[in-house]
Design a protein around this motif. Structure first.
Motif, PDB file in Angstrom:
ATOM      1  N   ASP A 244      41.966  48.068  39.540  1.00  0.00           N
ATOM      2  CA  ASP A 244      40.630  48.122  38.745  1.00  0.00           C
ATOM      3  C   ASP A 244      40.028  47.348  38.468  1.00  0.00           C
ATOM      4  OD1 ASP A 244      40.922  50.970  39.172  1.00  0.00           O
ATOM      5  OD2 ASP A 244      42.727  50.900  37.656  1.00  0.00           O
ATOM      6  N   VAL A 245      40.470  45.744  38.415  1.00  0.00           N
ATOM      7  CA  VAL A 245      39.875  44.604  37.925  1.00  0.00           C
ATOM      8  C   VAL A 245      38.644  44.375  38.983  1.00  0.00           C
ATOM      9  CG1 VAL A 245      42.089  43.784  36.765  1.00  0.00           C
ATOM     10  CG2 VAL A 245      41.390  43.095  39.047  1.00  0.00           C
ATOM     11  N   ASP A 246      37.945  43.708  38.393  1.00  0.00           N
ATOM     12  CA  ASP A 246      36.662  43.468  39.096  1.00  0.00           C
ATOM     13  C   ASP A 246      36.612  42.701  40.726  1.00  0.00           C
ATOM     14  OD1 ASP A 246      37.370  40.867  38.050  1.00  0.00           O
ATOM     15  OD2 ASP A 246      35.014  40.206  38.184  1.00  0.00           O
ATOM     16  N   THR A 247      37.425  41.982  40.874  1.00  0.00           N
ATOM     17  CA  THR A 247      37.356  41.196  42.364  1.00  0.00           C
ATOM     18  C   THR A 247      38.105  42.238  43.108  1.00  0.00           C
ATOM     19  OG1 THR A 247      39.396  40.037  41.477  1.00  0.00           O
ATOM     20  CG2 THR A 247      37.002  38.879  41.769  1.00  0.00           C
ATOM     21  N   VAL A 248      39.390  43.004  42.803  1.00  0.00           N
ATOM     22  CA  VAL A 248      40.103  43.703  43.551  1.00  0.00           C
ATOM     23  C   VAL A 248      39.303  45.135  43.793  1.00  0.00           C
ATOM     24  CG1 VAL A 248      42.445  44.775  43.940  1.00  0.00           C
ATOM     25  CG2 VAL A 248      41.984  42.727  42.644  1.00  0.00           C
ATOM     26  N   LYS A 249      38.719  45.586  42.737  1.00  0.00           N
ATOM     27  CA  LYS A 249      38.063  46.748  42.862  1.00  0.00           C
ATOM     28  C   LYS A 249      36.888  46.571  43.868  1.00  0.00           C
ATOM     29  CE  LYS A 249      35.103  50.104  40.094  1.00  0.00           C
ATOM     30  NZ  LYS A 249      33.734  49.955  40.988  1.00  0.00           N
ATOM     31  N   TYR A 250      36.211  45.313  43.787  1.00  0.00           N
ATOM     32  CA  TYR A 250      35.068  45.327  44.746  1.00  0.00           C
ATOM     33  C   TYR A 250      35.514  45.506  46.323  1.00  0.00           C
ATOM     34  CZ  TYR A 250      31.784  42.745  47.609  1.00  0.00           C
ATOM     35  OH  TYR A 250      30.600  42.450  48.718  1.00  0.00           O
ATOM     36  N   ILE A 251      36.965  44.869  46.470  1.00  0.00           N
ATOM     37  CA  ILE A 251      37.316  45.063  47.713  1.00  0.00           C
ATOM     38  C   ILE A 251      37.879  46.647  47.962  1.00  0.00           C
ATOM     39  CG2 ILE A 251      39.272  44.258  49.404  1.00  0.00           C
ATOM     40  CD1 ILE A 251      39.440  41.694  47.630  1.00  0.00           C
ATOM     41  N   ARG A 252      38.486  47.137  47.195  1.00  0.00           N
ATOM     42  CA  ARG A 252      38.915  48.724  46.958  1.00  0.00           C
ATOM     43  C   ARG A 252      37.600  49.522  47.396  1.00  0.00           C
ATOM     44  NH1 ARG A 252      39.793  51.232  41.492  1.00  0.00           N
ATOM     45  NH2 ARG A 252      37.695  52.150  42.023  1.00  0.00           N
ATOM     46  N   ASP A 253      36.518  49.064  46.776  1.00  0.00           N
ATOM     47  CA  ASP A 253      35.312  49.961  47.282  1.00  0.00           C
ATOM     48  C   ASP A 253      34.704  49.713  48.676  1.00  0.00           C
ATOM     49  OD1 ASP A 253      35.415  50.997  44.396  1.00  0.00           O
ATOM     50  OD2 ASP A 253      33.919  49.641  43.716  1.00  0.00           O
ATOM     51  N   VAL A 254      34.936  48.530  49.087  1.00  0.00           N
ATOM     52  CA  VAL A 254      34.602  48.316  50.422  1.00  0.00           C
ATOM     53  C   VAL A 254      35.341  49.314  51.173  1.00  0.00           C
ATOM     54  CG1 VAL A 254      34.337  46.487  52.215  1.00  0.00           C
ATOM     55  CG2 VAL A 254      33.459  46.055  49.791  1.00  0.00           C
ATOM     56  N   ILE A 275      47.116  50.072  49.654  1.00  0.00           N
ATOM     57  CA  ILE A 275      47.999  49.480  50.597  1.00  0.00           C
ATOM     58  C   ILE A 275      47.000  48.426  51.309  1.00  0.00           C
ATOM     59  CG2 ILE A 275      48.926  49.417  52.782  1.00  0.00           C
ATOM     60  CD1 ILE A 275      50.506  51.737  51.814  1.00  0.00           C
ATOM     61  N   ILE A 276      45.727  49.037  51.853  1.00  0.00           N
ATOM     62  CA  ILE A 276      44.796  48.293  52.723  1.00  0.00           C
ATOM     63  C   ILE A 276      44.037  46.885  51.559  1.00  0.00           C
ATOM     64  CG2 ILE A 276      42.638  48.367  54.054  1.00  0.00           C
ATOM     65  CD1 ILE A 276      43.204  51.101  54.552  1.00  0.00           C
ATOM     66  N   THR A 277      43.857  47.306  50.426  1.00  0.00           N
ATOM     67  CA  THR A 277      43.032  46.458  49.573  1.00  0.00           C
ATOM     68  C   THR A 277      44.069  45.422  49.229  1.00  0.00           C
ATOM     69  OG1 THR A 277      41.960  48.373  48.718  1.00  0.00           O
ATOM     70  CG2 THR A 277      42.036  46.416  47.213  1.00  0.00           C
ATOM     71  N   ASP A 278      45.307  45.726  49.021  1.00  0.00           N
ATOM     72  CA  ASP A 278      46.307  44.436  48.640  1.00  0.00           C
ATOM     73  C   ASP A 278      46.543  43.907  50.047  1.00  0.00           C
ATOM     74  OD1 ASP A 278      48.530  43.264  47.225  1.00  0.00           O
ATOM     75  OD2 ASP A 278      49.620  43.874  49.132  1.00  0.00           O
ATOM     76  N   HIS A 279      46.776  44.197  51.197  1.00  0.00           N
ATOM     77  CA  HIS A 279      47.247  43.468  52.276  1.00  0.00           C
ATOM     78  C   HIS A 279      46.255  42.940  52.944  1.00  0.00           C
ATOM     79  CE1 HIS A 279      51.055  45.686  51.585  1.00  0.00           C
ATOM     80  NE2 HIS A 279      50.949  46.338  52.723  1.00  0.00           N
ATOM     81  N   PHE A 322      38.792  47.103  61.995  1.00  0.00           N
ATOM     82  CA  PHE A 322      38.129  46.906  60.783  1.00  0.00           C
ATOM     83  C   PHE A 322      38.314  45.814  59.886  1.00  0.00           C
ATOM     84  CE2 PHE A 322      41.676  49.521  60.003  1.00  0.00           C
ATOM     85  CZ  PHE A 322      41.959  49.395  58.536  1.00  0.00           C
ATOM     86  N   LEU A 323      39.566  45.243  59.959  1.00  0.00           N
ATOM     87  CA  LEU A 323      40.321  44.334  59.246  1.00  0.00           C
ATOM     88  C   LEU A 323      39.752  42.980  58.973  1.00  0.00           C
ATOM     89  CD1 LEU A 323      44.206  44.859  60.090  1.00  0.00           C
ATOM     90  CD2 LEU A 323      42.652  45.798  58.190  1.00  0.00           C
ATOM     91  N   ALA A 324      38.791  42.467  60.016  1.00  0.00           N
ATOM     92  CA  ALA A 324      38.176  41.067  60.083  1.00  0.00           C
ATOM     93  C   ALA A 324      36.954  41.550  59.047  1.00  0.00           C
ATOM     94  CB  ALA A 324      37.766  40.795  61.576  1.00  0.00           C
ATOM     95  N   GLU A 325      36.367  42.522  59.379  1.00  0.00           N
ATOM     96  CA  GLU A 325      35.272  42.894  58.616  1.00  0.00           C
ATOM     97  C   GLU A 325      35.450  42.866  57.115  1.00  0.00           C
ATOM     98  OE1 GLU A 325      31.569  46.308  58.108  1.00  0.00           O
ATOM     99  OE2 GLU A 325      33.064  46.192  59.856  1.00  0.00           O
ATOM    100  N   LEU A 326      36.798  43.389  56.701  1.00  0.00           N
ATOM    101  CA  LEU A 326      37.108  43.521  55.414  1.00  0.00           C
ATOM    102  C   LEU A 326      37.575  42.211  54.608  1.00  0.00           C
ATOM    103  CD1 LEU A 326      39.637  46.837  54.838  1.00  0.00           C
ATOM    104  CD2 LEU A 326      37.119  46.435  54.210  1.00  0.00           C
ATOM    105  N   SER A 327      37.912  41.433  55.465  1.00  0.00           N
ATOM    106  CA  SER A 327      38.330  40.095  55.026  1.00  0.00           C
ATOM    107  C   SER A 327      37.119  39.305  54.347  1.00  0.00           C
ATOM    108  CB  SER A 327      39.030  39.018  56.127  1.00  0.00           C
ATOM    109  OG  SER A 327      37.902  38.894  57.161  1.00  0.00           O
ATOM    110  N   LYS A 328      36.012  39.668  54.869  1.00  0.00           N
ATOM    111  CA  LYS A 328      34.820  39.158  54.430  1.00  0.00           C
ATOM    112  C   LYS A 328      34.621  39.487  52.820  1.00  0.00           C
ATOM    113  CE  LYS A 328      32.042  39.742  58.726  1.00  0.00           C
ATOM    114  NZ  LYS A 328      30.952  40.376  59.260  1.00  0.00           N
ATOM    115  N   ALA A 329      34.873  40.727  52.425  1.00  0.00           N
ATOM    116  CA  ALA A 329      35.022  40.959  51.008  1.00  0.00           C
ATOM    117  C   ALA A 329      35.974  40.036  50.175  1.00  0.00           C
ATOM    118  CB  ALA A 329      35.371  42.600  50.789  1.00  0.00           C
ATOM    119  N   VAL A 330      36.999  39.846  50.740  1.00  0.00           N
ATOM    120  CA  VAL A 330      37.957  38.692  50.056  1.00  0.00           C
ATOM    121  C   VAL A 330      37.402  37.571  49.946  1.00  0.00           C
ATOM    122  CG1 VAL A 330      40.316  37.725  50.125  1.00  0.00           C
ATOM    123  CG2 VAL A 330      39.900  40.145  50.906  1.00  0.00           C
ATOM    124  N   ILE A 331      36.708  37.117  51.065  1.00  0.00           N
ATOM    125  CA  ILE A 331      36.007  35.665  50.772  1.00  0.00           C
ATOM    126  C   ILE A 331      34.914  35.810  50.146  1.00  0.00           C
ATOM    127  CG2 ILE A 331      34.581  33.864  52.317  1.00  0.00           C
ATOM    128  CD1 ILE A 331      36.296  35.125  54.802  1.00  0.00           C
TER     129      ILE A 331
END
Length: 661
Positions: A244-254, A275-279, A322-331
């Motif tokens: 629920d913290v801001d940066t992790v929630k951002y990825i979770r929402d994506v 699982i997807i958000t963390d991994h 979809f994982l490569a696209e999700l990694s953009k949220a981490v970056i």
């Protein structure tokens, strides 16, 4: 109390300790350097081991970092709870024999109450039950009432790893309020409920533990503190979990947007989203640090995390890769703190895309094998799949065991989970054995630990040609520290200065001879041992040598020049590879000797014949051009501005030697 984002908390912490004369270091790679005891960096202290053990001299006696960490011990719980994760950031400050309790305890209170503005009445601390000194500092110097200082036993508040340096620790807790409590009349700091959250551990290394169980005071005491960044953010933002913290929630929402689901409505969906958000955080960080998917070691960890995320994407109904696209949220969230994510984003996308595509093929292959196994079980009237078969699917084919269990359950069958666990443990034991033994903090104990810590050798190879006058300052003869050695003894000679190049950067050490008035040592290798000491390995060919002897050290110039040429060729090869394959190519190891070179590098596919041919052409073209070679010393920042490349696994000081071809 301030409401601060993850990136703001990180920066405030580092700025605070910079104001206390600490050197801010960038996060080390999650790939350990010269440490076989760890598969991946799992704490802020882990990359500092060599400084704490005395194997290396720290760049400053006061250091602060925010370290990228990967922990996979609880991987099976990730997603099932809102607390577990595999990637996290650890804020830390470190004192290598400089300040101690009287400084770090008031500083920690100052940061928490003044810089973060956490109310004092919400804070509690624990101390080791026999550490009255720390309790007095909290009470007298900080002003914390005794009723908010709790004494705990050795298991909770004493840090020790076998023999060697150890000491008490003191931890700071935040009271989240009675609504998080267990309503027990004994509920308090240290209770298993969620009311009191520990967020900062101050380890105070002050003793030397001996084999007989006794302790003596260390002459040079150390401080090692660790604060989980995401955990601190849950407090500052008033949320219940790291998801629920801001940066992790951002990825979770994506993730939710991609899957078309809403978080917090259904437990099964939430598990997959977490699982997807963390991994995806872990695999993006690991890939940027040079880890490639494989079937062993840290590459296997990466592969398992990546495939687990892909599997749960399918459970959520996500179509296609979809994982490569999700990694953009981490970056997006972490690229400013860790610029290597931005620099290598195209490489990260490529690796994740190739591996995810490969996994979907693996799923198809695994399904075929699982169907065959199930048909055999039905024919034999069996309903329990053996541990050997389920582990083979998991280990050899990368087929997730939870998927195996799910498919078997639908057919009225199950996995022998106890037998599967035994197979898994056997694999872990093999991996642990492969990493080798360890001593204090994972550092192997050798005869070189017995040498004086202040023993130094000046490398004179850049100042002289092949010969240097020197003095023998230490000897190891037949694997024991000695004052002298005789003919035919195997020896390791330590000089006050030497022209011998010690094995480094993949280049083998120099050969040659060391002559004294009474003897000759034939040197067959030269390497760096604990504390950067230069060790000349060889045999006494004539007479005898003694500590204190004046010596003449002479290298085999023909051997040196042949090795140097091949060393230069590795750099030409790296440049050519980056030109042909892309700038993601990095050296991950090398071997350079007088007769050959080997260059290890990271790339996601095998090179084509045309690519190999082009690389060879570029290297040979550079050699035949006979470029002038200019070597000069400069600051590390000036070297980077000039365009010099740092090499994987190499440690650089403030002043570096740059070779320009």
């Amino acid at each position: 109390m301030k409401n601060l984002g993850v990136n703001e908390i990180r920066e405030l912490f580092l700025q605070f300790f910079e104001s206390k004369d600490h050197l801010r270091l960038k996060s080390f790679s999650v790939v350990p350097r010269n440490d076989k005891s760890l598969l991946l960096i799992n704490s802020g202290m882990a990359p500092m081991k060599a400084y704490f053990t005395g194997q290396e001299t720290p760049p400053s006696k006061r250091v602060t970092t925010c370290q990228k960490c990967i922990r996979t011990g609880d991987i099976d719980n990730v997603g099932k709870t809102a607390r577990h994760g595999t990637f996290f950031e650890m804020l830390g400050d470190f004192s290598f024999g400089d300040y101690f309790k009287n400084e770090i305890i008031p500083w920690s209170w100052e940061f928490v109450t003044k810089w973060l503005e956490i109310p004092e009445d919400k804070l509690y601390v624990t101390i080791y039950e026999e550490d009255d000194e720390t309790g007095e500092i909290w009470h007298e110097k900080v002003g914390l009432p005794w009723e908010r200082i709790k004494k705990l036993g050795k298991e909770d508040n004493f840090w020790q790893h076998g023999t060697g340096p150890c000491g008490p620790c003191t931890e700071i807790y935040y009271d989240r309020g009675p609504e998080y409590g267990c309503n027990s009349p004994t509920c308090g700091v240290g209770c298993d409920c969620d009311r009191y959250m520990e967020f900062w551990n101050l380890v105070l290394t002050q003793f030397d533990a001996h084999e007989d169980g006794t302790y003596t005071e260390l002459d040079h005491k150390n401080v090692d503190t660790g604060m989980g960044l995401e955990r601190m953010a849950t407090i500052m933002q008033g949320v219940d979990s790291i998801f629920d913290v801001d940066t992790v929630k951002y990825i979770r929402d994506v993730v939710c947007q991609k899957a078309g689901v809403e978080y917090g409505k259904e437990h099964k969906i939430d598990v997959s989203v977490r699982i997807i958000t963390d991994h995806i955080r872990s695999v993006t960080i690991m890939t940027a640090d040079g880890v490639l998917p494989s079937n062993e070691g840290r590459g296997y960890v990466l592969r398992r995390l990546l495939r687990r995320a892909a599997r749960h994407g399918k459970l959520l109904g996500i179509q296609g890769e979809f994982l490569a696209e999700l990694s953009k949220a981490v970056i997006t969230c972490s690229g400013e703190a860790y610029p290597e994510l931005v620099d290598k984003q195209d490489y990260i996308f490529k690796i994740l895309s190739i591996e995810e595509n490969s996994f979907y093929k693996t799923i198809d292959k695994g399904m075929e094998i699982l169907k065959e196994d199930m048909e055999e079980m039905k024919a034999a009237g069996e309903t329990v799949m053996s541990g050997e078969k389920s582990f083979r699917l998991y280990d050899t084919y990368g087929f997730p065991v939870d998927l195996t269990k799910e498919i078997l359950e639908e057919a009225g069958m199950r996995v022998d989970e106890e037998a599967f666990a035994k197979e898994m443990q056997a694999q872990k034991d093999r991996a642990r054995k492969a990493r080798g033994g360890e001593g204090y903090m994972g550092a192997a104990v050798t005869v070189y630990d017995e040498l004086p810590t202040d023993l130094e050798t000046k490398f004179a190879g850049y100042d002289v040609d092949t010969v240097a006058d020197a003095k023998i300052v230490a000897l190891v003869a037949n694997d024991a520290v000695a004052d002298g050695a005789q003919a035919e003894d195997s020896v390791v000679v330590f000089l006050d200065r030497t022209p011998f190049y010690a094995e480094s950067g993949g280049q083998v050490g120099d050969h040659g001879i060391i002559k004294t008035a009474n003897g000759v040592v034939k040197v067959t290798n030269c390497m760096k041992v604990i504390g950067g000491k230069i060790a000349h390995q060889g045999v006494v060919e004539e007479g005898s040598v003694t500590v204190g002897d004046i010596a003449c050290a002479e290298i085999d110039k023909k051997h040196r020049m042949a090795s140097a040429r091949n060393h230069s060729a590795t750099h030409l090869l790296q440049k050519a590879l980056r030109t042909v394959l892309g700038t993601h190519v990095e050296q991950s190891g090398s071997y350079v000797s007088a007769d050959r070179l080997r260059f290890d590098f990271t790339h996601f596919t095998a090179m084509t014949p045309d690519e190999i041919k082009e690389v060879e052409r570029l290297v040979n073209e550079a050699i035949f051009a006979s470029y002038p070679i200019v070597a000069e010393e400069m600051s590390i920042d000036a070297a980077r501005e000039k365009g010099a490349m740092a090499l994987f696994g190499e440690k650089y000081g403030d002043i570096v030697r740059v070779v320009d071809m």
